[in-house]
Design a protein around this motif. Structure first.
Motif: not given
Lengths: 379, 615
Positions: A139-143, A188-191, A310-312, B8-10
């Motif tokens: 997921l880190a590399s996805r919108a 990650a914000g699943l709907s 600091s990172t998603i 990718r909008d942190p």
């Protein structure tokens, strides 16, 4: 929560001003202190629950040494490196699960172990850490929030190892591992629409699952939960005994080593899955509150590390590991108190047993790596 | 929140993450609250319930059965003790495959269907960690077999429990009775508290009569047990009070002599110390091994005893009611003298039979079929007793009437239980017009008085009653309640109740002299046993008819089936001058008194001729 949040950043900032040992060792001091408290409390309870056998405590202490080493080692590795390694970890984990399927060794009708040169281990334990890493890596590399396609891919990632573990069969672990992956998706914000859909689907599938999926012993556990008195000396015995142990502790408890239920072997599995009953009996509700307090602080610290990461990738991994840790606490405390069916979930870092200690501590090592990354960026 | 945002909008991701963290924290808090509420409910709201439950789980009150008191004879010979008996039990909880275990056990040791049935019943009521007995009385071999196979039989235990043991088996079975397993009916009557942990109770005899003293007081221990029933710690202990050791008047050697003298014959011997009422010997043959009952008698063994025509379980000494026959003649003589109807000089003509005035029926004297005539033309009291003249006593009975006889003879303890400290004693019958009206609803007929006068007809007495009556004769009228118990825990028992009959001393002397002549005169009916007798005895023979002999029929002993032969009786006290023992003997179907008198001689010899060192 408010006080806590105000205090801790100052504490870490204090430590950070000096080129502190903690920072150099990539240690999150508040988390370490909480874990040490939990470890001590756990060993004290274990001494009583094991029938005052010092040997059991020493052995568990050795597991903790291994666990703390694993934590510190895991904390040294850069979080980005975990992210890069995540897919390979995942493939390794699935490979090992397939190996279990074909060349694994079993006990009590379940095939869960791999035997490599006399060293036995459960690959499913590795998945407990690998699963959140793998889903977070994807997921880190996805919108974000994830699209439907991403969610579907995640579900596939989650389903493969879960199905393999379920076939061992080990329903409890399969659910925990699936949950650890789903927590990443959730963080990650699943709907909420999907979440609502899943909840409805679970309810709808309960009936077919009861008929086709659940094994007789699993159904028995659920039925026993609903009415433990129906099988007083069989499956209901554990629940009746553990409820008696907990209830008879009252507010003050009977005192350390004085828990008659647990000391007298009425309580089965008193040093492993049912250890909370010993604690509740001997230390009373006060002890339960204290333990729950420590757990809550660890969980909040975990969320805080995730929140400030600091990172998603770091945020999702931290959030998932923390939630998984909470699930352990919730399921174990709930099942011993007769709220949930009896599944083989230990009370994290208190129940006797080496595997779960090492896995959990390595998980906290990951949290500390996330924490270090954030502080490392600050300084 | 479901709105899609650019790749990718942190910042946005952190916003989402923050929101999700908040939700997660709220979920965590609420679920922990539910858990906490659950623990609050268990530990605070239902605290009392669970605390009580945990106490019950933990502390177990275990009864400690007391050791049953021992029984000794007068010289300290052990008559009843307790020995460990090995019991095979199963702890349900520790057995994984009960059927398999049972099958395996059956291959090792014999287990009867009754054992299994008993086991299954108990299994229902016991808690899974309590041992349930399956087999009692394991032999050494069986124990060895079980020990060897122990590792294959988890949950199978062999425990020792003290069980009554009678070292002399058959010899004292009727004298002291026996214990047996408590049955359903008994368990309702017994003090439930005191009998927790006790499996046996005195069923008959001394064992039953002195149950309260022999049993003792149950003890308790509070123990902590684990779920496997293993005792981890004794919290408190109240030791049981063992039952009192009991010493009886019985004399081992005398008992043995009497038992052996009876031999294969069915009969009874009772010997009493006339001065104390102490029962020196109480034998009934055939006997049985009392240990069978103590260990739990098998159905087959029990049927064998119960259905035997020799009735070994029947205690002839206290339960057997026999027509006393001529043994009542000394008492009849005392009644005649006491009532003034006769003197020692009074004579009765004896043609060998007697006829009631105005009645043609002849009542024969036993001598008629032997000599064809009477004992003598005129018979007086001494000859009437020494030679057992029926005609004399027919006449006396007629003049005394049945109610007069009842009046005098009841002072000898006839017609009512002697009050011996044992069970199942029967009262016999001392008939009277009242008795017949009450018992049979019929008037008394004059002819029946004649039969009663020679101890036949309705009159019945137990050997114990006859021994007591003999003791009354020996002590010149002192009637004592006979006693088996001599001392409890070393404390001598108070002497029994004495009731003294008012009678002229000269009458006693006259009757005693006549009784002496039974053995010590050339024509006495028991003169045979007097050969080589170094002491003098007073005695009386008796023969009692089992079946009525029809008028004019000639009674030929050999032709009568064995079971229909006459009973032989003999009563005696000795030495003549200063009696120390009174004996009553009966031999069922012995044919006549000649079967009984030699038995009495052996008993008297044993008691009177033993060297002082023998005690």
């Amino acid at each position: 929560m408010g006080d806590y949040v105000r205090q801790l950043p100052e504490a870490s900032a204090d430590l950070a001003r000096r080129p502190s040992l903690a920072l150099r060792l990539h240690i999150d001091v508040p988390l370490l202190l909480l874990l040490l408290m939990l470890t001590c409390f756990g060993l004290i309870v274990l001494y009583s629950a094991s029938g005052t056998q010092l040997g059991a405590v020493v052995r568990q202490g050795q597991y903790f040494v291994v666990g703390y080493v694993a934590m510190i080692v895991a904390a040294q590795i850069d979080l980005q490196r975990y992210q890069r390694w995540a897919p390979w970890f995942y493939l390794l984990g699935v490979g090992l699960l397939l190996a279990v399927m074909f060349v694994g060794v079993g006990a009590k009708g379940a095939q869960r172990w791999l035997d490599i040169g006399g060293f036995r281990f459960q690959p499913s334990e590795i998945l407990k850490l690998v699963m959140p890493l793998a889903v977070a890596w994807y997921l880190a590399s996805r919108a974000l929030p994830p699209r439907f396609s991403s969610v579907a891919a995640c579900l596939a990632l989650i389903a493969l190892p879960s199905a393999l573990i379920l076939s061992q069969p080990d329903l409890g672990t399969a659910l925990l591992i699936a949950a650890s992956g789903l927590f990443v998706v959730f963080m990650a914000g699943l709907s909420w629409r999907y979440i609502g859909g899943v909840v409805v689907a679970v309810f709808l599938s309960a009936w077919p699952a009861w008929i086709y999926v659940l094994k007789d012993y699993q159904k028995q556990r659920i039925l026993t939960l609903l009415n433990p008195e129906s099988d007083k000396l069989g499956a209901g015995w554990n629940i009746i005994q553990s409820k008696t142990a907990i209830g008879s502790g009252g507010w003050e408890g009977k005192g350390w080593l004085n828990g008659t239920q647990s000391q007298l072997d009425f309580l089965p599995e008193s040093h492993t899955d049912f250890i909370i009953a010993v604690l509740a009996e001997e230390f009373g509700l006060r002890g339960v509150l204290a333990l729950m307090g420590i757990y809550l602080l660890i969980i909040l610290r975990g969320f805080w590390i995730g929140f400030t990461a600091s990172t998603i990738f770091g945020r999702m991994v931290a959030g998932s590991l923390t939630l998984t840790f909470f699930v352990y606490v919730f399921v174990n405390m709930g099942m011993v108190a007769g709220l949930l069916p009896v599944v083989g979930v230990p009370l994290p870092l208190v129940s006797a047993g080496g595997t779960s200690v090492v896995t959990l501590m390595a998980g906290f090592g990951l949290l500390m790596a996330a924490s270090t990354e954030q502080r490392g960026l600050l300084h | 929140m479901a709105q899609h945002i650019p790749f990718r909008d942190p910042g946005q991701a952190i916003g989402i993450y923050g929101a999700r963290t908040l939700v997660a924290v709220l979920i965590v808090l609420s679920l922990l609250a539910i858990i906490l509420l659950r623990y609050y409910d268990l530990q605070i709201n239902d605290y009392e319930t669970y605390r009580t439950q945990s106490e019950r789980n933990r502390v177990q009150l275990q009864p400690l059965p007391p050791k049953r008191g021992l029984i000794y004879d007068r010289n300290g010979v052990l008559l009843a003790d307790n020995r460990p008996s090995h019991i095979l039990s199963i702890v349900r909880e520790r057995v994984t495959d009960l059927e398999g275990t049972l099958a395996e056990l059956q291959a090792l040791v014999p287990i009867s269907g009754a054992d299994l049935e008993n086991f299954q019943q108990k299994l229902q009521r016991r808690r899974p960690y309590e041992p349930v007995p399956l087999r009692f009385r394991l032999t050494e071999e069986e124990r060895a077999l079980l020990a060897v196979n122990r590792h294959r039989l988890p949950g199978v235990t062999v425990d020792a429990q003290l069980v009554r043991h009678y070292p002399h088996g058959e010899l004292f079975a009727h004298a002291i009775g026996y214990v047996g397993r408590i049955n359903e009916q008994e368990s309702q009557q017994l003090d439930e508290r005191n009998y927790r942990g006790t499996f046996h109770v005195g069923k008959v005899g001394v064992e039953n009569f002195y149950e309260n003293m022999l049993h003792g007081e149950v003890g308790y221990q509070n123990v902590e047990t684990n779920a496997h029933g293993r005792v981890l710690r004794v919290l408190e202990r109240h030791d049981p009070v063992p039952g009192a050791d009991v010493t009886l008047h019985l004399d081992f050697d005398l008992q043995k002599t009497a038992f052996e003298a009876l031999g294969e014959q069915r009969g009874a011997v009772v010997a009493i110390d006339p001065k104390t009422g102490g029962v020196l010997a109480l034998v009934s043959t055939p006997g049985f091994d009392a240990n069978l009952f103590a260990n739990g008698i098998s159905g087959a063994d029990y049927s064998l005893l119960r259905d035997s025509p020799d009735m070994p379980l029947f205690n002839r000494a206290v339960q057997g009611q026999y027509p006393p026959g001529s043994t009542i003649k000394p008492m009849m003589a005392m009644a005649g003298l006491g009532s003034g109807l006769v003197t020692t000089e009074t004579t009765v003509p004896d043609p060998g039979w007697y006829r009631l005035p105005g009645n043609s029926r002849r009542y024969r004297d036993w001598i008629l079929k032997i000599r064809g005539t009477g004992h003598a033309p005129h018979v007086a009291l001494e000859m009437a007793i020494a030679e057992s003249c029926d005609t004399y006593f027919y006449d006396l009975a007629r003049r005394l009437t049945i109610d007069g006889m009842h009046e005098y003879l009841q002072h000898y303890g006839l017609g009512e239980r002697t009050g011996l400290d044992t069970t199942n004693e029967r009262p016999g019958v001392l008939p009277s017009t009242d008795w017949k009206r009450d018992a049979m609803g019929q008037p008394w007929y004059p002819g029946e008085t004649l039969s009663a006068g020679i101890g036949q007809g309705y009159m019945l007495a137990t050997p114990m009653q006859l021994a007591v009556a003999t003791a009354v004769l020996a002590t010149r009228g002192e009637q004592r309640v006979p006693r088996l118990l001599r001392s409890i825990a070393g404390e001598a028992q108070s002497p029994p109740l004495v009731t003294t009959m008012a009678a002229n001393d000269e009458h006693w002397t006259a009757v005693h002299q006549a009784m002496r002549a039974v053995v010590h005169s050339p024509r006495g009916t028991a003169r045979k046993i007097g050969q080589g007798m170094p002491y003098e005895i007073a005695s009386k023979t008796g023969t009692s008819q089992v079946i009525g002999i029809a008028q004019n029929a000639v009674y030929i002993e050999e032709e009568v089936a064995e079971r229909h032969r006459n009973h032989g009786l003999f009563i005696a006290f000795a030495p003549y001058e200063a009696p120390v023992i009174a004996v009553a003997v009966i031999i069922e179907n012995g044919g006549g008194a000649s079967a009984a008198s030699p038995v009495a001689r052996k008993v008297l010899d044993s008691w009177l001729l033993r060297s002082p060192a023998d005690g």
